[in-house]
Design an enzyme around this catalytic site. Structure first.
Site, PDB file in Angstrom:
ATOM      1  N   ARG A  65      31.188  41.235  35.846  1.00  0.00           N
ATOM      2  CA  ARG A  65      32.322  40.616  36.525  1.00  0.00           C
ATOM      3  C   ARG A  65      32.044  40.394  38.021  1.00  0.00           C
ATOM      4  NH1 ARG A  65      37.505  39.637  34.017  1.00  0.00           N
ATOM      5  NH2 ARG A  65      38.535  38.688  35.786  1.00  0.00           N
ATOM      6  N   THR A 108      50.281  30.166  41.513  1.00  0.00           N
ATOM      7  CA  THR A 108      51.583  29.841  40.936  1.00  0.00           C
ATOM      8  C   THR A 108      51.725  30.567  39.607  1.00  0.00           C
ATOM      9  OG1 THR A 108      53.039  28.080  40.161  1.00  0.00           O
ATOM     10  CG2 THR A 108      50.687  27.666  39.944  1.00  0.00           C
ATOM     11  N   HIS A 109      52.936  31.138  39.395  1.00  0.00           N
ATOM     12  CA  HIS A 109      53.171  31.969  38.208  1.00  0.00           C
ATOM     13  C   HIS A 109      54.507  31.590  37.574  1.00  0.00           C
ATOM     14  CE1 HIS A 109      52.813  35.431  35.603  1.00  0.00           C
ATOM     15  NE2 HIS A 109      54.084  35.694  35.859  1.00  0.00           N
ATOM     16  N   ASP A 141      46.498  38.845  46.167  1.00  0.00           N
ATOM     17  CA  ASP A 141      45.816  40.044  46.659  1.00  0.00           C
ATOM     18  C   ASP A 141      45.154  40.734  45.469  1.00  0.00           C
ATOM     19  OD1 ASP A 141      47.781  41.451  45.351  1.00  0.00           O
ATOM     20  OD2 ASP A 141      48.753  42.192  47.174  1.00  0.00           O
ATOM     21  N   ALA A 142      44.734  41.988  45.661  1.00  0.00           N
ATOM     22  CA  ALA A 142      43.901  42.631  44.645  1.00  0.00           C
ATOM     23  C   ALA A 142      44.672  43.006  43.374  1.00  0.00           C
ATOM     24  CB  ALA A 142      43.229  43.868  45.248  1.00  0.00           C
ATOM     25  N   GLY A 143      45.994  43.007  43.409  1.00  0.00           N
ATOM     26  CA  GLY A 143      46.758  43.393  42.219  1.00  0.00           C
ATOM     27  C   GLY A 143      46.953  42.236  41.253  1.00  0.00           C
ATOM     28  N   ASP A 145      49.231  39.662  40.056  1.00  0.00           N
ATOM     29  CA  ASP A 145      50.459  38.919  40.387  1.00  0.00           C
ATOM     30  C   ASP A 145      51.404  39.712  41.284  1.00  0.00           C
ATOM     31  OD1 ASP A 145      49.678  36.671  38.959  1.00  0.00           O
ATOM     32  OD2 ASP A 145      50.559  37.391  37.095  1.00  0.00           O
TER      33      ASP A 145
END
Ligand code: GAR
Length: 205
Positions: A65, A108-109, A141-143, A145
């Site tokens: 990854r 966008t979510h 960011d790292a999380g 959503d």
């Protein structure tokens, strides 16, 4: 104009809305590159039809990854973006990507975050039984959503909605919101202060 690189994984209707907008000089931004993690998706055809260069960086072509994330970062960096837009990009970006593009990458979510994050925001909202859902544009960011929210809009759930009917209604609102937000970022900037994001430049003091 402000340079946009759009990351996609699928249909590309949000990309198409940005490509439609960028012909208008008043929009203030141009899509200068499209990067997909999947070959053969409709989003890549839409980019090619618009004459925008594309790249594919597929996870399975890399040993792990981290190597994939570094290659993705390089593929995006080639286009020198001012802002990176995740528009139906269904993978998480990692530390190398965020080190380079953090604070200027938006996603966008199809749900009102922090409700229903992840790959099935519409299905999960329906399963929960909420009467109002919607869409969110967030700073990545790292999380998963959970970055600062830039803009949201609500969409009512109908009693006879299924995942596809609800998602289609959300996507109509989502495309308009994404184009509006990205144009405003291009013209006015984006300020992030902890969890609070807002459109516009930081106040000079
Ligand atoms: C959009 O609704 C987008 O919000 C969603 O995928 C769809 C892509 O449509 N993204 C996510 O669920 C990310 N967690 P498109 O390919 O037609 O733009």
């Amino acid at each position: 104009a402000h340079r946009l690189v759009v990351l996609v994984s699928g249909t590309g209707s949000n990309l198409a809305a940005l490509l439609d907008a960028h012909d208008d000089p008043a929009f203030g931004a141009r899509v200068v590159g499209v990067v997909s993690d999947r070959a053969g998706v409709a989003a890549l055809d839409r980019a090619r039809e618009a004459g925008v260069p594309t790249a594919v960086v597929a996870l399975r072509d890399f040993p792990d990854r981290d190597a994939w994330d570094r290659a993705l970062t390089e593929a995006v960096a080639v286009f020198s973006p001012d802002t990176v837009v995740l528009a139906g990009f269904m993978k998480l970006v990692g530390a190398p990507f965020l080190a380079r593009f953090g604070g200027r990458t938006v996603n966008t979510h199809p749900a009102l975050l922090p409700s229903f994050p992840g790959a099935h925001g519409v299905r999960d909202a329906l399963a929960y039984g909420v009467k109002v859902t919607g869409c969110s544009v967030i700073v990545v960011d790292a999380g998963v959503d959970d970055g600062p929210v830039v803009a949201q809009e609500a969409v009512a759930v109908a009693d006879d909605d299924d995942e596809s009917s609800l998602h289609e209604r959300i996507k109509v609102v989502e495309r308009r919101l994404l184009v509006d937000v990205v144009g405003r970022i291009a013209r006015d900037g984006l300020t992030v202060d902890g969890r609070r994001a807002r459109l516009g430049r930081p106040a000079a003091d």
